[in-house]
Write an enzyme that holds these catalytic residues in place. Structure first.
Site, mmCIF file in Angstrom:
data_model
loop_
_atom_site.group_PDB
_atom_site.id
_atom_site.type_symbol
_atom_site.label_atom_id
_atom_site.label_comp_id
_atom_site.label_asym_id
_atom_site.label_seq_id
_atom_site.Cartn_x
_atom_site.Cartn_y
_atom_site.Cartn_z
ATOM 1 N N SER A 311 0.801 -1.226 0.000
ATOM 2 C CA SER A 311 0.000 0.000 0.000
ATOM 3 C C SER A 311 0.835 1.277 0.000
ATOM 4 C CB SER A 311 -0.922 0.018 1.214
ATOM 5 O OG SER A 311 -1.746 -1.113 1.184
ATOM 6 N N HIS A 353 -15.444 -0.044 2.768
ATOM 7 C CA HIS A 353 -15.240 1.287 3.321
ATOM 8 C C HIS A 353 -16.354 2.251 2.992
ATOM 9 C CE1 HIS A 353 -10.967 -0.110 3.397
ATOM 10 N NE2 HIS A 353 -11.017 0.532 4.566
ATOM 11 N N CYS A 366 -7.721 2.071 1.144
ATOM 12 C CA CYS A 366 -8.766 1.251 0.534
ATOM 13 C C CYS A 366 -8.328 0.691 -0.807
ATOM 14 C CB CYS A 366 -10.043 2.080 0.351
ATOM 15 S SG CYS A 366 -11.312 1.162 -0.525
#
Lengths: 576, 360
Positions: A311, A353, A366
């Site tokens: 991420s 989310h 996300c």
């Protein structure tokens, strides 16, 4: 005949004849004197070889940390030198015994110098202390082939702490030896290697005359030694120590650098090794052992470890998205997964989310949001931006051995695997998985470039700043950087990196958890990532932390980063 | 006519060549590119033998007629070498002629010799008059001066000595000798103070006492003395000399070649070599006595002086009898221009012997 009728010429020719006879007689007696009368002593002189060429060691430059710690220095030591021009094989056993070596070992050591001219003495034992040489000195008369030479030994007082940055010196390879005139050691790794020409001095030469009992009679300087220059590198000793301590038992790396000028304040790779044992000529066994140690301590993970960034790659994807027409207000809805081409790509949050903006998607990391960004802009709009930030390229850090990582493109995939690029590949790339690989120093460098609005710096250890250390500039609008930085700030204020919010320091960052397969058992392992910078406005440090098998980014990497930011908060002056 | 070819001289020259090649093949092994040195020297010797044969077959009197032309060409080469020459060991003495390199100062020896013979071919006196002295000094002085400019001290002195030998043979009044003595002393004194380079002064100075400076200038002399001495009576054996093997000797294939020989073959070998070299010189002296005419006498005598000087310097230097000036040993040292010159000179001397009863 002419001369018979001219007596004047005849007598002159006779005179010359007498001169010739006289000279030849003189030569005869001279050679007779040298070869027969004194032949024996000259023979002795030739076998004992009364002249030796001695190296006067030059001093290799000291390496300092920016806060004045000595990272590489010298300690006084002595070598035992063997003069091979007088050495005869039958003496091998007796000399080996005298030196406390096995005959085979001594033979091996002598063999190493096959290519060195015989009149140059070579070391057979090194790094002896003064008390160790005393008994040898006392008995040197019995062993005219050997003598003791002062040979300062490189020492690294902090052992493994700076092994991957400062590096170590060792025996030159055949190629390296070409630029040397004496049996010097050269830099093999790290700063010692990349700045070898500055650090390494030029040895001097001295000729000495010794008599048959190995006593030295006369000496003359042939060439003065020239010492190498000292170097200061930008590492901060306490920060380096802190990073190493907190990485602890994990395998991984920490890189801390300045987003203003590219200077590196800390660069740690774990596990590490003791460079002191590698500088010796005759410790091959230890070296071999080190190479097969679990965790490969010789590997500098900070510049040679290629990991999927997970991420931590998302801020770059966000920048590419903004560049391709998305805005900070572009929303996508996350329901815990996204179906593409008959396959479901999951978000780490199975509940989903809900609807998120770009900044919110960065804050909560996300996946679904970034899958959608990928589908919208496509890989062709993504990889050029990543390339501009230097993904898949070396950062140019001033220590050798850096790897490039890997930036996958459709063309690359076709070339390497023969298969076309699927939409799923784009989605994986967007969350920093799939084929994408980055080194920790690249991660830190990209983070620094985001922090300073797109200036690409060359991370470097040498303590200097300036244009030389700027690679270029990423051509993206400042407001895009502002948007992404707001998202990264939200990571800390209310997102996945909330653990860093209590430090009283405006930190921005991005956590990451990447999966990779490693080792022979192909077991999946989790990489715990954190990249970040502080303060948000006008950043002074950028960091990248990775811990192998560290679980989630928040489990391992964030606490380590927290310690580093805390040190930064308490010692702001040291980073100026 | 029977017995007119001088086998003794031919034989000793061949023997010297064999000894020389043997030593060179040992000495060259320690020098870079030694293998090619040996094969090249063999080619030079073959060329030299061929040219020497031609020099012998064509009557030496014919050669003398060409002397002014040859001498002029040689002087042009010496000027060319100063302009276009390549530098080896600090002196500009080589001309690159495409396939090979020529050291013009070697054949210059030959042309000076022929020129002296040409100058006095009709001279009937037994002493030189003033005009002849000036002519001789010019013939000798021009090449010596040009070679000193290179600067090649060794070769210049060789030509000077050979010329001086010729002038001595032709004779001068005692007071002219005295004049020359004063002149040479003055020139020597002047050049010592104003012209000599420090390294040349050093060489002469350490000649008197090399041992006082064993690591600097005297180093080579001491090392070569150790090499010679360690040969003892019987030598250390072919290709077994440690001094040369370990590269203690500088220039083992040229200036210091006799040290390699002395180390490997010992005093016994040295005596053999000295006898052979002595026989070459004494035979040439004999031939000069037997020459039919003045030019023949000059050729044989000057060749003897030249070889004698080079042999004496080269063998005396390595045992500390004479200063280290870097003069090659004839028939031993590596060098194409040299060996060809010596063999042509030998051919001429053989021709002088062959024609010793013959009128023109």
């Amino acid at each position: 005949m002419f001369s018979e009728s001219h007596p004047a010429f005849r007598s002159r020719i006779r005179f010359f004849y007498v001169v010739v006879m006289g000279v030849f007689l003189t030569l005869f007696f001279r050679y007779w004197y040298l070869q027969v009368v004194r032949g024996n002593s000259y023979f002795q002189a030739a076998t004992e070889n009364t002249l030796r060429e001695i190296t006067i060691p030059s001093r290799r430059g000291t390496i300092f940390s920016i806060d004045g710690q000595i990272l590489a220095d010298y300690k006084v030591a002595y070598d035992i030198m063997l003069d091979r021009s007088t050495f005869r094989t039958p003496r091998l056993k007796s000399i080996a015994e005298f030196l406390g070596l096995s005959s085979d070992e001594l033979r091996d050591r002598i063999k190493r110098y096959r290519k060195v001219p015989l009149y140059k003495p070579v070391p057979v034992i090194e790094n002896l202390s003064f008390s160790e040489i005393a008994p040898l000195e006392a008995r040197k008369k019995d062993y005219p082939e050997i003598f003791i030479e002062l040979a300062p030994q490189r020492s690294y007082p902090f052992g493994g702490l700076f092994a991957h940055t400062v590096g170590y010196i060792g025996e030159p390879t055949v190629r390296e030896a070409r630029k040397l005139t004496t049996l010097q050691k050269v830099g093999k790794m790290g700063i010692e290697k990349s700045y070898d020409d500055i650090l390494r001095g030029k040895d001097g030469t001295r000729r000495i005359v010794v008599d048959s009992s190995n006593h030295f009679i006369r000496t003359q300087l042939i060439r003065e030694p020239h010492n190498g220059k000292d170097l200061t590198i930008s590492l901060l000793f306490p920060l380096q120590q802190l990073a190493m301590k907190n990485l602890g038992k994990f395998q991984g790396a920490v890189v801390v650098l300045s987003p203003r000028d590219g200077r590196i304040f800390a660069l740690v790779s774990a596990p590490t090794f003791d460079p002191n044992i590698l500088t010796f000529r005759f410790r091959r066994k230890e070296w071999e052992a080190l190479k097969v140690t679990v965790g490969n301590p010789m590997l500098n993970r900070a510049i040679q470890g290629a990991y999927p960034p997970g991420s931590t790659f998302k801020p770059l994807v966000a920048l590419a998205g903004l560049n391709a027409g998305l805005t900070s207000r572009t929303h996508f809805t996350c329901t815990g997964g996204l179906e593409v081409g008959g396959r479901t790509f999951l978000c780490w949050n199975k509940e989903g989310h809900g609807s998120l903006s770009l900044t919110g998607a960065i804050a909560h990391s996300c996946n679904v949001y970034f899958y959608n960004v990928g589908l919208k802009i496509g890989i062709e709009k993504l990889w050029p931006v990543a390339k501009e930030f230097g993904i898949g390229l070396r950062t140019g850090i001033d220590i050798p051995g850096e790897r490039t990582g890997l930036l996958p493109t459709p063309e690359w995939k076709r070339r390497e695997t023969g298969r076309p690029w699927f939409p799923g590949d784009t989605l994986n790339t967007c969350i920093g998985q799939g084929y994408l690989l980055m080194t920790p120093v690249q991660a830190a460098s990209v983070t620094a470039s985001i922090a300073n609005n797109g200036i690409l710096l060359i991370p470097h250890l040498i303590n200097e700043t300036g244009k030389k250390w700027i690679r270029g500039k990423v051509d993206l609008p400042a407001k895009d950087f502002k948007t992404v930085k707001r998202g990264m700030r939200m990571v800390v204020t209310g997102g996945t990196g909330v653990a860093l919010s209590g430090l009283g320091l405006p930190i921005a960052g991005k956590t990451g958890t990447a999966q990779t397969v490693s080792g022979a058992d192909r077991k999946s392992l989790e990489l715990s990532w954190f990249v970040g910078f502080a303060p948000v406005r006008d950043p002074e440090i950028a960091i990248a932390v990775i811990a192998e098998k560290g679980g989630h980014g928040t489990d391992t990497a964030v606490p380590i980063a927290s310690k580093i930011f805390k040190f930064f908060r308490d010692n702001r002056e040291a980073f100026k | 006519m029977k017995g007119r070819f001088d086998f003794p001289l031919f034989l000793v020259v061949i023997l010297a060549l064999i000894l020389g090649m043997t030593t060179l093949s040992s000495a060259a092994a320690t020098v870079k590119g030694g293998e090619t040195l040996i094969s090249r020297q063999l080619i030079w010797i073959c060329i030299g033998l061929a040219l020497g044969t031609i020099a012998f077959i064509v009557n030496y009197r014919v050669w003398i007629e060409f002397a002014p032309v040859l001498y002029s060409i040689a002087m042009c080469l010496l000027i060319l070498v100063l302009i276009f020459g390549s530098t080896v060991h600090g002196s500009r003495s080589w001309l690159n002629l495409g396939a090979f390199r020529l050291q013009p100062s070697e054949p210059v020896k030959l042309t000076v010799l022929l020129m002296l013979a040409w100058l006095f071919k009709r001279d009937k006196t037994s002493r030189l008059n003033f005009k002849s002295i000036v002519k001789s000094v010019l013939v000798i002085g021009i090449p010596v001066f040009l070679i000193l400019l290179q600067p090649d001290f060794g070769t210049a002195s060789t030509i000077l000595i050979m010329g001086a030998g010729g002038v001595f043979l032709l004779g001068m009044r005692p007071r002219v000798y005295l004049l020359f003595f004063i002149l040479i002393t003055a020139v020597g004194f002047g050049s010592w103070n104003y012209m000599f380079k420090p390294y040349q002064k050093e060489r002469v100075l350490t000649f008197f006492n090399p041992e006082r400076d064993p690591l600097g200038r005297g180093y080579h002399v001491i090392q070569s003395k150790v090499a010679v001495g360690s040969g003892q009576l019987t030598g250390r054996g072919y290709r077994k000399g440690t001094q040369s093997r370990l590269k203690y000797l500088p220039e083992p294939h040229t200036d210091f070649i006799f040290a390699v020989y002395a180390e490997e073959f010992g005093f016994a070998g040295v005596v053999v070599a000295l006898i052979i070299l002595f026989l070459i010189i004494s035979r040439m002296i004999n031939i000069s006595q037997m020459a039919y005419d003045k030019p023949g006498m000059i050729i044989a005598f000057c060749t003897a002086v030249l070889l004698f000087y080079q042999i004496a310097i080269s063998t005396g230097m390595i045992v500390g009898l004479l200063p280290t000036t870097g003069i090659p040993l004839p028939f031993f040292s590596y060098g194409g221009s040299g060996i060809i010159t010596y063999l042509i000179m030998t051919g001429l001397v053989l021709s002088v012997f062959w024609n010793r009863f013959q009128r023109v």
